[in-house]
Design a protein around this motif. Structure first.
Motif, PDB file in Angstrom:
ATOM      1  N   ILE A 133       0.860  -1.177   0.000  1.00  0.00           N
ATOM      2  CA  ILE A 133       0.000   0.000   0.000  1.00  0.00           C
ATOM      3  C   ILE A 133       0.898   1.229   0.000  1.00  0.00           C
ATOM      4  O   ILE A 133       1.751   1.390   0.879  1.00  0.00           O
ATOM      5  CB  ILE A 133      -0.929   0.019   1.228  1.00  0.00           C
ATOM      6  CG1 ILE A 133      -1.730  -1.283   1.305  1.00  0.00           C
ATOM      7  CG2 ILE A 133      -1.859   1.219   1.164  1.00  0.00           C
ATOM      8  CD1 ILE A 133      -2.635  -1.530   0.115  1.00  0.00           C
ATOM      9  N   TYR A 134       0.719   2.082  -0.981  1.00  0.00           N
ATOM     10  CA  TYR A 134       1.540   3.278  -1.124  1.00  0.00           C
ATOM     11  C   TYR A 134       0.656   4.517  -1.012  1.00  0.00           C
ATOM     12  O   TYR A 134      -0.526   4.490  -1.374  1.00  0.00           O
ATOM     13  CB  TYR A 134       2.265   3.280  -2.471  1.00  0.00           C
ATOM     14  CG  TYR A 134       3.231   2.131  -2.655  1.00  0.00           C
ATOM     15  CD1 TYR A 134       4.568   2.253  -2.296  1.00  0.00           C
ATOM     16  CD2 TYR A 134       2.802   0.914  -3.183  1.00  0.00           C
ATOM     17  CE1 TYR A 134       5.456   1.201  -2.464  1.00  0.00           C
ATOM     18  CE2 TYR A 134       3.679  -0.144  -3.352  1.00  0.00           C
ATOM     19  CZ  TYR A 134       5.010   0.008  -2.990  1.00  0.00           C
ATOM     20  OH  TYR A 134       5.876  -1.039  -3.151  1.00  0.00           O
ATOM     21  N   THR A 135       1.240   5.588  -0.506  1.00  0.00           N
ATOM     22  CA  THR A 135       0.536   6.863  -0.424  1.00  0.00           C
ATOM     23  C   THR A 135       1.243   7.887  -1.300  1.00  0.00           C
ATOM     24  O   THR A 135       2.474   7.895  -1.402  1.00  0.00           O
ATOM     25  CB  THR A 135       0.478   7.382   1.026  1.00  0.00           C
ATOM     26  OG1 THR A 135       1.810   7.483   1.553  1.00  0.00           O
ATOM     27  CG2 THR A 135      -0.341   6.445   1.894  1.00  0.00           C
ATOM     28  N   VAL A 136       0.447   8.722  -1.935  1.00  0.00           N
ATOM     29  CA  VAL A 136       0.954   9.795  -2.789  1.00  0.00           C
ATOM     30  C   VAL A 136       0.335  11.095  -2.307  1.00  0.00           C
ATOM     31  O   VAL A 136      -0.882  11.188  -2.148  1.00  0.00           O
ATOM     32  CB  VAL A 136       0.601   9.555  -4.266  1.00  0.00           C
ATOM     33  CG1 VAL A 136       1.102  10.703  -5.128  1.00  0.00           C
ATOM     34  CG2 VAL A 136       1.179   8.239  -4.751  1.00  0.00           C
ATOM     35  N   GLY A 137       1.176  12.097  -2.081  1.00  0.00           N
ATOM     36  CA  GLY A 137       0.676  13.381  -1.620  1.00  0.00           C
ATOM     37  C   GLY A 137       0.925  13.577  -0.140  1.00  0.00           C
ATOM     38  O   GLY A 137       1.556  12.750   0.519  1.00  0.00           O
ATOM     39  N   PRO A 138       0.431  14.691   0.435  1.00  0.00           N
ATOM     40  CA  PRO A 138      -0.303  15.765  -0.246  1.00  0.00           C
ATOM     41  C   PRO A 138       0.623  16.655  -1.074  1.00  0.00           C
ATOM     42  O   PRO A 138       1.844  16.587  -0.947  1.00  0.00           O
ATOM     43  CB  PRO A 138      -0.919  16.542   0.917  1.00  0.00           C
ATOM     44  CG  PRO A 138       0.054  16.346   2.038  1.00  0.00           C
ATOM     45  CD  PRO A 138       0.594  14.952   1.880  1.00  0.00           C
ATOM     46  N   LEU A 139       0.015  17.477  -1.917  1.00  0.00           N
ATOM     47  CA  LEU A 139       0.781  18.403  -2.743  1.00  0.00           C
ATOM     48  C   LEU A 139       1.327  19.540  -1.884  1.00  0.00           C
ATOM     49  O   LEU A 139       0.589  20.159  -1.125  1.00  0.00           O
ATOM     50  CB  LEU A 139      -0.100  18.989  -3.844  1.00  0.00           C
ATOM     51  CG  LEU A 139      -0.583  18.044  -4.941  1.00  0.00           C
ATOM     52  CD1 LEU A 139      -1.574  18.769  -5.834  1.00  0.00           C
ATOM     53  CD2 LEU A 139       0.581  17.527  -5.758  1.00  0.00           C
ATOM     54  N   ASN A 140       2.611  19.801  -2.010  1.00  0.00           N
ATOM     55  CA  ASN A 140       3.217  20.958  -1.356  1.00  0.00           C
ATOM     56  C   ASN A 140       3.467  22.021  -2.421  1.00  0.00           C
ATOM     57  O   ASN A 140       4.284  21.830  -3.321  1.00  0.00           O
ATOM     58  CB  ASN A 140       4.527  20.576  -0.666  1.00  0.00           C
ATOM     59  CG  ASN A 140       5.156  21.745   0.058  1.00  0.00           C
ATOM     60  OD1 ASN A 140       6.003  22.442  -0.481  1.00  0.00           O
ATOM     61  ND2 ASN A 140       4.723  21.973   1.286  1.00  0.00           N
ATOM     62  N   VAL A 141       2.731  23.111  -2.329  1.00  0.00           N
ATOM     63  CA  VAL A 141       2.788  24.169  -3.335  1.00  0.00           C
ATOM     64  C   VAL A 141       3.438  25.402  -2.715  1.00  0.00           C
ATOM     65  O   VAL A 141       3.018  25.865  -1.647  1.00  0.00           O
ATOM     66  CB  VAL A 141       1.385  24.520  -3.868  1.00  0.00           C
ATOM     67  CG1 VAL A 141       1.476  25.597  -4.939  1.00  0.00           C
ATOM     68  CG2 VAL A 141       0.708  23.277  -4.418  1.00  0.00           C
ATOM     69  N   SER A 142       4.468  25.908  -3.378  1.00  0.00           N
ATOM     70  CA  SER A 142       5.137  27.141  -2.959  1.00  0.00           C
ATOM     71  C   SER A 142       4.879  28.214  -4.004  1.00  0.00           C
ATOM     72  O   SER A 142       5.058  27.974  -5.200  1.00  0.00           O
ATOM     73  CB  SER A 142       6.647  26.921  -2.807  1.00  0.00           C
ATOM     74  OG  SER A 142       6.925  25.936  -1.839  1.00  0.00           O
ATOM     75  N   ALA A 143       4.452  29.379  -3.546  1.00  0.00           N
ATOM     76  CA  ALA A 143       4.227  30.518  -4.435  1.00  0.00           C
ATOM     77  C   ALA A 143       5.170  31.640  -4.036  1.00  0.00           C
ATOM     78  O   ALA A 143       5.390  31.893  -2.848  1.00  0.00           O
ATOM     79  CB  ALA A 143       2.775  30.991  -4.356  1.00  0.00           C
ATOM     80  N   CYS A 144       5.739  32.303  -5.010  1.00  0.00           N
ATOM     81  CA  CYS A 144       6.639  33.417  -4.723  1.00  0.00           C
ATOM     82  C   CYS A 144       6.336  34.561  -5.684  1.00  0.00           C
ATOM     83  O   CYS A 144       5.650  34.383  -6.701  1.00  0.00           O
ATOM     84  CB  CYS A 144       8.100  32.989  -4.835  1.00  0.00           C
ATOM     85  SG  CYS A 144       8.617  32.453  -6.474  1.00  0.00           S
ATOM     86  N   ASP A 145       6.842  35.723  -5.330  1.00  0.00           N
ATOM     87  CA  ASP A 145       6.696  36.845  -6.249  1.00  0.00           C
ATOM     88  C   ASP A 145       7.560  36.589  -7.477  1.00  0.00           C
ATOM     89  O   ASP A 145       8.460  35.737  -7.460  1.00  0.00           O
ATOM     90  CB  ASP A 145       7.108  38.141  -5.555  1.00  0.00           C
ATOM     91  CG  ASP A 145       8.561  38.100  -5.111  1.00  0.00           C
ATOM     92  OD1 ASP A 145       9.426  38.535  -5.884  1.00  0.00           O
ATOM     93  OD2 ASP A 145       8.828  37.602  -3.983  1.00  0.00           O
ATOM     94  N   LEU A 146       7.302  37.322  -8.534  1.00  0.00           N
ATOM     95  CA  LEU A 146       7.988  37.053  -9.792  1.00  0.00           C
ATOM     96  C   LEU A 146       9.473  37.368  -9.736  1.00  0.00           C
ATOM     97  O   LEU A 146      10.241  36.930 -10.598  1.00  0.00           O
ATOM     98  CB  LEU A 146       7.327  37.849 -10.925  1.00  0.00           C
ATOM     99  CG  LEU A 146       5.873  37.461 -11.229  1.00  0.00           C
ATOM    100  CD1 LEU A 146       5.353  38.243 -12.417  1.00  0.00           C
ATOM    101  CD2 LEU A 146       5.745  35.971 -11.483  1.00  0.00           C
ATOM    102  N   LEU A 147       9.919  38.118  -8.710  1.00  0.00           N
ATOM    103  CA  LEU A 147      11.342  38.408  -8.556  1.00  0.00           C
ATOM    104  C   LEU A 147      12.039  37.405  -7.647  1.00  0.00           C
ATOM    105  O   LEU A 147      13.267  37.417  -7.537  1.00  0.00           O
ATOM    106  CB  LEU A 147      11.528  39.826  -8.004  1.00  0.00           C
ATOM    107  CG  LEU A 147      10.988  40.955  -8.900  1.00  0.00           C
ATOM    108  CD1 LEU A 147      11.208  42.306  -8.229  1.00  0.00           C
ATOM    109  CD2 LEU A 147      11.659  40.931 -10.270  1.00  0.00           C
ATOM    110  N   GLY A 148      11.268  36.558  -6.962  1.00  0.00           N
ATOM    111  CA  GLY A 148      11.851  35.505  -6.150  1.00  0.00           C
ATOM    112  C   GLY A 148      12.376  35.941  -4.802  1.00  0.00           C
ATOM    113  O   GLY A 148      13.205  35.236  -4.210  1.00  0.00           O
TER     114      GLY A 148
END
Length: 381
Positions: A133-148
């Motif tokens: 039995i394998y688990t996938v996730g959760p999604l880790n989403v990083s958002a940054c400004d366009l200049l980083g």
């Protein structure tokens, strides 16, 4: 609305708090000394610093992410397509980094910019080489400004479970059960019960036309006939004894035994005979340790899933539950164990028809009227 913690990506003149205090001080001095160019530069730096931080802080607002799997049940080596859909439902564009962990230890990642009201999709092909039995996730989403300069993290979508069945391997045509289960079915004179419909199949011209399933034929645009369960049929029960494997620390033999048991169950299902299952080992997901035998093939996936969830950890509670079961009638018990011991010998005396398959290479008593005993390698092609 969910709040996210904004962090800086490194000390710069834009993100460092001490430097921002210095810029404010320089701005105050510049204004009092009428240094307009220096004042404009300081104001621009402060606007850039606070503006990018606000931009990153709002990066995950009105952002949705979903995780989809093409299959949640598969066999070892089968490709499983994983799709991630990210939608930005606001005017502000963002730069995203998506990481997808799994219980296999792999970490899939992707970076992309998402425009205003834009959507991006990522596809990964996963393969699982072992049963389990394998688990996938959760999604880790990083958002940054366009200049980083700043970023913000958030988890999206729940963990998804993938069930990997035991690998099915070819069995010998003359293995011990062939005389009972794969012999001439006509010699048993089983009558088909017209009430017990187990499914449909392609119509054959040598079959009565009254068996045609017209509704199924209209859906598939090919003639389909009804499949009936026999009014009387042989039942079988697979018993997997985990205790012996745990005591011997025989993990490789345990996996090979599960391959053989799963392959046998699949072979029997093709003959419209799906055995039941009893296990005395712990199963992932708190599953019930028993599955009743059934005449049709609808139980084969449940049986293989229980084998996928089975661990090599002995459970006394499950052992007690199995002993309380009263197995009677025309049921053949097929016992998969590591070696003959006192418990297995006691079990074979309590049943009318028992076939015992052991993994350990040892001397096997032949010719017993109470049970037939075989080595595991005798099943393989």
């Amino acid at each position: 609305m969910k709040k996210y913690y904004v962090r800086d990506e490194g000390a710069t003149v834009i993100t460092d708090k001490v430097l921002r205090v210095i810029i404010v001080a320089v701005l105050f001095i510049s204004l009092t000394a009428n240094f307009f160019l220096m004042s404009i530069l300081c104001i621009c730096l402060l606007i850039l610093s606070f503006g990018t931080k606000l931009w990153a802080g709002a990066g995950l607002n009105h952002v949705t992410a979903s995780l989809e799997l093409s299959e949640v049940r598969a066999f070892p080596g089968d490709p499983v397509l994983l799709s991630v859909n990210v939608e930005n439902k606001k005017l502000l564009p963002v730069s995203l980094k998506i990481e997808l962990p799994s219980s296999t230890g792999e970490l899939h990642s992707m970076e992309s910019g998402v425009l205003s009201y834009g959507t991006v999709k990522y596809d990964w092909e996963l393969t699982f080489e072992k049963r389990g039995i394998y688990t996938v996730g959760p999604l880790n989403v990083s958002a940054c400004d366009l200049l980083g300069f700043y970023s913000v993290n958030g988890d999206f979508a729940e963990e998804r479970e993938v069930v990997i069945y035991p690998e099915l391997i070819p069995l010998r045509e003359y293995f011990p059960f062939s005389r009972e289960y794969f012999g001439d079915q006509k010699s048993r004179a089983f009558a088909e019960d017209p009430v017990l419909i187990t499914g449909t199949r392609d119509y054959s011209s040598d079959r009565p036309s009254k068996n045609i399933h017209w509704k199924a034929s209209s859906r598939t645009m090919t003639l389909q006939e009804k499949m009936y369960a026999p009014s009387a049929h042989v039942k079988a029960m697979i018993f997997i004894d985990v205790e012996g494997f745990q005591k011997a620390d025989a993990a490789a033999e345990f996996e090979m035994m599960l391959k053989a048991a799963g392959s046998l169950a699949a072979a029997l299902s093709r003959k419209n005979l799906v055995p039941g299952l009893m296990v005395n080992g712990v199963m992932k997901g708190d599953q019930f340790p028993m599955l009743s035998p059934d005449a049709g093939n609808q139980n084969i996936h449940l049986l293989l899933e229980k084998m996928a969830r089975l661990t090599m950890e002995y459970s006394p509670e499950y052992e007690k539950a199995i002993k309380q079961q009263d197995i009677k009638g025309n049921i053949t018990c097929m016992v998969f164990c590591y070696a003959l011991d006192e418990k297995i010998n006691k079990f074979k005396h309590s049943q009318q028809s028992v076939d015992i398959i052991i993994c350990k290479d040892d001397f096997l008593p032949r010719g017993s009227s109470e049970a037939r005993i075989y080595n595991l390698h005798e099943l393989f092609a």
